[in-house]
Design an enzyme around this catalytic site. Structure first.
Site, PDB file in Angstrom:
ATOM      1  N   MET A   1       0.841  -1.193   0.000  1.00 35.88           N
ATOM      2  CA  MET A   1       0.000   0.000   0.000  1.00 35.88           C
ATOM      3  C   MET A   1       0.877   1.245   0.000  1.00 35.88           C
ATOM      4  O   MET A   1       1.734   1.421   0.871  1.00 35.88           O
ATOM      5  CB  MET A   1      -0.923   0.013   1.220  1.00 35.88           C
ATOM      6  CG  MET A   1      -1.983  -1.071   1.192  1.00 35.88           C
ATOM      7  SD  MET A   1      -3.001  -1.090   2.685  1.00 35.88           S
ATOM      8  CE  MET A   1      -1.845  -1.847   3.855  1.00 35.88           C
TER       9      MET A   1
ATOM     10  N   HIS B   1      -7.750  -9.079  -6.080  1.00 32.70           N
ATOM     11  CA  HIS B   1      -8.647  -8.233  -5.298  1.00 32.70           C
ATOM     12  C   HIS B   1     -10.038  -8.352  -5.919  1.00 32.70           C
ATOM     13  O   HIS B   1     -10.198  -8.223  -7.133  1.00 32.70           O
ATOM     14  CB  HIS B   1      -8.182  -6.776  -5.320  1.00 32.70           C
ATOM     15  CG  HIS B   1      -9.063  -5.864  -4.530  1.00 32.70           C
ATOM     16  ND1 HIS B   1      -8.777  -5.517  -3.224  1.00 32.70           N
ATOM     17  CD2 HIS B   1     -10.230  -5.255  -4.833  1.00 32.70           C
ATOM     18  CE1 HIS B   1      -9.740  -4.716  -2.768  1.00 32.70           C
ATOM     19  NE2 HIS B   1     -10.625  -4.547  -3.728  1.00 32.70           N
TER      20      HIS B   1
ATOM     21  N   ASN C   1      -7.985 -11.261  -1.765  1.00 27.79           N
ATOM     22  CA  ASN C   1      -7.818  -9.940  -1.157  1.00 27.79           C
ATOM     23  C   ASN C   1      -9.105  -9.142  -1.330  1.00 27.79           C
ATOM     24  O   ASN C   1      -9.750  -9.214  -2.366  1.00 27.79           O
ATOM     25  CB  ASN C   1      -6.633  -9.235  -1.837  1.00 27.79           C
ATOM     26  CG  ASN C   1      -6.470  -7.786  -1.410  1.00 27.79           C
ATOM     27  OD1 ASN C   1      -6.407  -6.900  -2.257  1.00 27.79           O
ATOM     28  ND2 ASN C   1      -6.385  -7.523  -0.126  1.00 27.79           N
TER      29      ASN C   1
ATOM     30  N   GLY D   1      -5.186  -5.560   3.562  1.00 25.69           N
ATOM     31  CA  GLY D   1      -4.703  -4.219   3.286  1.00 25.69           C
ATOM     32  C   GLY D   1      -5.233  -3.200   4.265  1.00 25.69           C
ATOM     33  O   GLY D   1      -4.658  -2.962   5.324  1.00 25.69           O
TER      34      GLY D   1
ATOM     35  N   CYS E   1      -3.786  -1.469  -8.888  1.00 23.92           N
ATOM     36  CA  CYS E   1      -4.041  -0.140  -8.326  1.00 23.92           C
ATOM     37  C   CYS E   1      -5.084   0.600  -9.160  1.00 23.92           C
ATOM     38  O   CYS E   1      -4.904   0.789 -10.369  1.00 23.92           O
ATOM     39  CB  CYS E   1      -2.756   0.677  -8.263  1.00 23.92           C
ATOM     40  SG  CYS E   1      -3.017   2.345  -7.615  1.00 23.92           S
TER      41      CYS E   1
END
Length: 342
Positions: free
Chosen positions: A18, A170, A203, A227, A101
């Site tokens: 992160m 994710h 995730n 995260g 991202c």
């Protein structure tokens, strides 16, 4: 779970990379509380090949952090290949590619999850990086760019075919950013695809030990990555691992215990970065450590504006003295904020 020859044991709990969060001092705290593997903040390939100091500094890792991966991102294949070679020289355990991202300034340039609009280029970039380095290469990505292009099941096979050794997914699209609930059903489809044999790490929205166990049990993932729920809560790794082993939910640290943890984190920050930078980089964590304390606004402001380490330690002592005797606060369930980058 093994990433190539790297054995992380059964049901590993991993710290997500992160930006502006997983710096060395925070990684130190997460490791102390049992993180099975960690990743650096993501590093710009353009910054590395231009010898930008901020990017180069992120390559600094220590043996105490192992196993650790260095994560890189970018939109140009040649630059990413060169960045991967530079990251390999820092001697991490793995090189990780960020295709996840969703932040506009990254994705709009075609990097991060923006790369999911060009899956052929994404796969070719990965193939060239795998061929350019000797270390295992892993990937962190999302379900797709938007709801009309949830391509992760096919994409996972293609990434495996070009040599990726583990895949973290994710459970959102780029368009979702961090809104709504993470969809783990597609993560489960990837994991249960009979063609897949590399580890699949899930995730998204894991906020505590009960949710962590549910994701392992329901979707069969090999590992989980946490995260945003680590913000101000590095002990979450201890919580999750204890619950997975015993089924017991640990009591949350008291205010006094959180002050001690914040002090240790702060000491490490200034040890690694020096007083000026160490003070600046710890500020983002203080609010999270003490989120939920009543009438805390004025003290919070002082904590995030003070520049003198001695004054900051005194403020932390004040927090312990002022709020440490409230039994109802000591026993409250501490919830980390679900905001930020992961």
């Amino acid at each position: 779970m093994k990433i190539d020859s790297l054995d992380l044991g059964e049901r590993p709990v991993i710290l997500a990379p992160m930006e502006d969060v997983t710096d060395p001092s925070f990684r130190y705290m997460c490791k102390r509380f049992g993180a099975d593997m960690m990743f650096t903040e993501f590093i710009s390939s353009d910054g590395l090949i231009r010898d930008a100091k901020k990017s180069l500094d992120k390559l600094n890792i220590s043996d105490a952090e192992r196993p650790i991966g260095i994560q890189i991102y970018g939109h140009l294949i040649d630059a990413m290949v060169e960045a991967a070679r530079m990251a390999e020289e820092a001697n991490p355990n793995v090189i990780d590619i960020n295709f996840g991202c969703p932040v506009r300034k990254v994705a709009a340039r075609g990097a991060g999850s923006g790369m999911m609009r060009e899956p052929d280029k994404l796969v070719e970039m990965t193939r060239q990086i795998v061929n350019a380095v000797k270390l295992p290469v892993t990937v962190k990505t999302r379900l797709g760019y938007d709801d009309e292009s949830r391509i992760i099941v096919e994409l996972a096979e293609r990434l495996q075919d070009v040599g990726v050794k583990a895949l973290t997914i994710h459970g959102r699209t780029r368009a979702q950013m961090y809104k709504g609930e993470a969809d783990w059903s597609l993560i489960g489809q990837v994991k249960n695809n009979q063609r897949m044999h590399i580890p699949i790490i899930g995730n998204g929205d894991i906020d505590g030990p009960v949710k962590a166990k549910e994701m392992f049990d329901r979707y069969g993932v090999d590992g989980i990555m946490i995260g945003r729920a680590t913000y101000g809560r590095p002990w979450i790794f201890k919580e999750v691992k204890h619950y997975l082993a015993s089924g017991e939910v640990l009591e949350q640290p008291s205010v006094i215990e959180r002050v001690d943890i914040a002090k240790e984190h702060f000491r490490k920050s200034i040890e690694i970065k020096g007083d000026r930078v160490g003070v600046f980089e710890i500020r983002r964590h203080f609010s999270s450590y003490f989120k939920g304390l009543p009438d805390f606004k004025e003290t919070r402001f002082k904590l995030v504006t003070a520049n003198d380490p001695i004054e900051i330690f005194q403020l932390l002592d004040f927090v312990a003295e002022r709020w440490g005797n409230f039994e109802e606060i000591k026993s409250m369930i501490y919830r980390s904020p679900l905001s930020g980058k992961e």
